[in-house]
Write a protein that holds these residues in place. Structure first.
Motif, PDB file in Angstrom:
ATOM      1  N   ALA A   1      55.865  79.185  28.879  1.00 33.10           N
ATOM      2  CA  ALA A   1      57.280  79.489  29.106  1.00 33.10           C
ATOM      3  C   ALA A   1      58.044  78.918  30.048  1.00 33.10           C
TER       4      ALA A   1
ATOM      5  N   LEU B   1      65.999  78.844  18.221  1.00 34.57           N
ATOM      6  CA  LEU B   1      66.249  79.088  18.875  1.00 34.57           C
ATOM      7  C   LEU B   1      64.601  78.158  19.857  1.00 34.57           C
ATOM      8  N   PRO B   2      64.355  78.311  21.351  1.00 31.90           N
ATOM      9  CA  PRO B   2      63.204  77.414  21.839  1.00 31.90           C
ATOM     10  C   PRO B   2      61.850  78.191  21.190  1.00 31.90           C
ATOM     11  N   PRO B   3      60.710  77.205  20.747  1.00 34.55           N
ATOM     12  CA  PRO B   3      59.581  78.095  20.316  1.00 34.55           C
ATOM     13  C   PRO B   3      59.203  79.035  21.540  1.00 34.55           C
ATOM     14  N   GLU B   4      59.328  78.564  22.909  1.00 33.15           N
ATOM     15  CA  GLU B   4      58.750  79.667  23.501  1.00 33.15           C
ATOM     16  C   GLU B   4      59.555  80.769  23.201  1.00 33.15           C
ATOM     17  N   LEU B   5      60.375  81.087  23.073  1.00 34.76           N
ATOM     18  CA  LEU B   5      60.884  82.418  23.542  1.00 34.76           C
ATOM     19  C   LEU B   5      60.040  83.332  22.444  1.00 34.76           C
TER      20      LEU B   5
ATOM     21  N   TRP C   1      69.689  76.340  23.936  1.00 35.44           N
ATOM     22  CA  TRP C   1      69.508  77.086  22.760  1.00 35.44           C
ATOM     23  C   TRP C   1      70.330  75.889  22.016  1.00 35.44           C
TER      24      TRP C   1
ATOM     25  N   SER D   1      65.329  74.320  31.538  1.00 33.99           N
ATOM     26  CA  SER D   1      65.343  74.026  29.755  1.00 33.99           C
ATOM     27  C   SER D   1      65.068  74.020  28.262  1.00 33.99           C
ATOM     28  N   LEU D   2      64.472  74.947  28.565  1.00 32.89           N
ATOM     29  CA  LEU D   2      64.507  75.728  27.094  1.00 32.89           C
ATOM     30  C   LEU D   2      66.117  76.700  26.476  1.00 32.89           C
TER      31      LEU D   2
ATOM     32  N   THR E   1      51.608  72.680  20.721  1.00 30.93           N
ATOM     33  CA  THR E   1      51.511  73.836  21.249  1.00 30.93           C
ATOM     34  C   THR E   1      49.753  74.323  21.389  1.00 30.93           C
TER      35      THR E   1
ATOM     36  N   PRO F   1      69.100  81.771  26.464  1.00 27.96           N
ATOM     37  CA  PRO F   1      67.626  81.854  26.009  1.00 27.96           C
ATOM     38  C   PRO F   1      66.415  81.937  27.371  1.00 27.96           C
ATOM     39  N   PRO F   2      66.774  80.733  28.563  1.00 29.25           N
ATOM     40  CA  PRO F   2      66.538  81.117  30.095  1.00 29.25           C
ATOM     41  C   PRO F   2      66.355  82.613  30.580  1.00 29.25           C
TER      42      PRO F   2
END
Lengths: 269, 306
Positions: free
Chosen positions: B216, B153-157, B135, B132-133, B62, B11-12
């Motif tokens: 992000a 999944l991280p919402p930032e993605l 999954w 820290s992002l 957010t 993810p990062p």
């Protein structure tokens, strides 16, 4: 010598001018960047098929007048008719060649790509470039003698070559009215000859050409009509009528030595 | 091993790559228009926007923060134009005044308000929290096709993916008008292109990229990715399309290499801790630019004083 007729007086239009048969008609054009107007209450008529030089001293508003005609700068007042239609409707029939120094020649693009920009309007946003578009761009380059430079980066060209590329881009627009801002500024003799040959070809095809021009000595050779401006209009008409010692003296405010001016004007008369 | 990678590193990595692409794409035109500082300005003014969004909403949810950031970037663009016209100063100076003032205001707001309980601080704003992002729901590659796991999944993605997609579409559709009006604005207007609207649209899209990437990965990547990959790409090619292509290649290399180096580089050198991924990605993009400046085939150009 025919007297110079004024169609407007202090911005007030006297009568309704007949714009039929004119490639370009401007009425009461006033442009200001700050407090003082750069172009003041200018009327202009360019007959179809004419080749007109816009002449005047530095800072007389020549380039600004062209830009205001095209809507590139916003005039304070003034009306523009192109082929007897509103500018917006007639824009596809107009090609513009800006001053060479007005763009960044270090821009990452090739000669052929600049010429293709002349087809911006017909290609729209997403239409694909077809072989016939490319072939036409190459034809335009051939007309200005730049075929061999199609794949060159534009920063590698000389000033004269850059000017020819700009002219080729205007040709790619397939317009009926060509407005050129100092097309001969800082170009070599061969380029000047090539450009004037193309402009004369255009005229022979029935197109209309208007160019901001600095070299007074070539006005009678190159152009059929002249437009003298020093913030406001001094004179316009066929070269023999509008480009005289008297009008030049008024346009340049006595800054030109009288004898050479008379000489230049005489060669045209 | 693969479960760890998918859960902790994938993810990062993807977010970093998407953020780099989202910023590098409009960055090409900003650099060519000599407006590269706009990206810098926007990424700084995002901070006060986020703080105000937080103060108004009272929570770290957010959307208020993103809206605050977007509003702040529009305020900044208006301020830059206003200062430039009223103060009659060059655009660079107007941008410098605007973003330092607003960023400072953001720092003051942050100190004065009770944000200590939440994860919102200056360091976070600069470096983000790419590491820290993670999954948590992922158990391996098979999770990529597992709807339940995907929901975790991280919402930032999702946000950065949507923003990047929007930016790619914008650039593809407006490619020709952008190219023509960036090269020759007078000519562009003479063929009827609304150059003012195009210029504003580019800045708004850049603001979108900056806000989404900030969310992000923090502002340091935004600043680096707006400028370094396009500037490096300009040094390796003389064609606009190729320049944009190379800028994406450089952006992806910087994101991947930066992330890997941040996580493992210090360990290889015998240090115990890893370093900030965002900082390392920005550093790698700077190194790529330096290499392009020394070895780029298009670095010698006409019209430049040597």
């Amino acid at each position: 010598m025919a007297p110079v007729t004024l169609a407007s007086d202090k911005g007030r239009v006297i009568g309704t001018p007949d714009t039929a048969g004119q490639a370009l008609s401007v009425r009461g054009m006033t442009v200001s960047y700050g407090a003082a107007p750069v172009v003041f209450s200018v009327d202009m008529d360019v007959p179809q098929g004419a080749m007109m030089a816009i002449v005047g001293p530095n800072g007389a508003g020549k380039s600004t007048l062209l830009k205001a005609v095209l809507g590139i700068v916003k005039p304070l007042s003034g009306q523009v008719r192109v082929f007897d239609r509103a500018l917006k409707e007639a824009l596809p029939r107009v090609a513009y060649v800006p001053q060479r120094a007005s763009v960044d020649w270090d821009f990452p693009t090739r000669v052929i790509d600049v010429v293709m920009m002349g087809m911006t309007r017909e290609l729209g946003l997403l239409r694909r470039v077809r072989p016939h578009h490319r072939a036409r761009a190459m034809d335009c380059l051939a007309r200005v003698g730049m075929t061999d430079f199609a794949a060159r980066q534009i920063g590698q060209l000389s000033g004269g070559q850059q000017q020819r590329v700009f002219l080729a881009r205007a040709l790619a627009q397939q317009a009926d009215l060509y407005l050129l801002d100092e097309p001969f500024a800082g170009v070599d003799a061969a380029t000047e000859a090539a450009i004037i040959a193309v402009l004369k070809e255009l005229r022979a095809e029935g197109k209309t050409v208007v160019a901001v021009h600095h070299d007074l000595s070539t006005v009678p050779d190159y152009f059929t009509h002249a437009f003298l401006i020093n913030r406001s209009r001094i004179a316009q008409g066929p070269v023999a009528e509008a480009f005289t010692p008297e009008t030049l003296d008024r346009a340049y405010g006595g800054r030109l030595a009288t004898a050479p001016v008379a000489q230049m004007a005489d060669t045209g008369a | 091993m693969s479960a760890d990678f998918v859960a902790l590193s994938l993810p990062p990595l993807v977010i970093g790559v998407l953020a780099a692409i989202a910023c590098a794409l409009p960055g090409n035109f900003l650099v060519l228009r000599r407006q590269a500082l706009i990206g810098d300005a926007i990424s700084h003014v995002v901070l006060p926007g986020i703080v105000v969004g937080f103060l108004l909403a009272g929570t770290v949810s957010t959307w208020p923060m993103l809206l605050g950031a977007a509003a702040a970037s529009l305020v900044a663009v208006a301020m830059i134009e206003g200062i430039r016209r009223l103060g009659k100063v060059e655009p660079g100076a107007a941008m410098g005044v605007t973003f330092t003032t607003l960023f400072a205001a953001g720092v003051l707001l942050l100190e004065q308000s009770d944000t200590s309980s939440v994860h919102l601080d200056v360091e976070h704003a600069l470096y983000g929290n790419l590491e820290s992002l993670i999954w948590i729901d992922a158990v391996g590659w098979q999770s990529l096709v597992d709807p339940v796991a995907l929901a975790g999944l991280p919402p930032e993605l999702g946000r950065i993916a949507m923003a990047t997609l929007g930016i790619v579409i914008f650039m593809a559709v407006l490619w020709r008008p952008l190219a023509v009006s960036t090269f020759d604005e007078g000519f562009a207007r003479s063929v009827g292109l609304p150059t003012g609207v195009i210029g504003v649209a580019l800045v708004v899209v850049s603001a979108l990229a900056a806000v989404a990437a900030f969310d992000a990965v923090g502002s340091i990547i935004v600043i680096a990715m707006f400028i370094c990959p396009p500037a490096a790409a300009r040094l390796v090619t003389h064609r606009l399309g190729a320049q944009v292509g190379w800028s994406l290649v450089f952006a992806v290399i910087a994101a991947v290499a930066g992330y890997v180096l941040a996580g493992h580089g210090p360990l290889w050198l015998g240090f115990a801790n890893s370093v900030s991924a965002a900082g390392m990605i920005a550093t790698v993009s700077g190194v790529i630019l330096a290499l392009a400046a020394v070895f780029g085939p298009a670095r010698h150009r006409a019209g430049q004083a040597t």
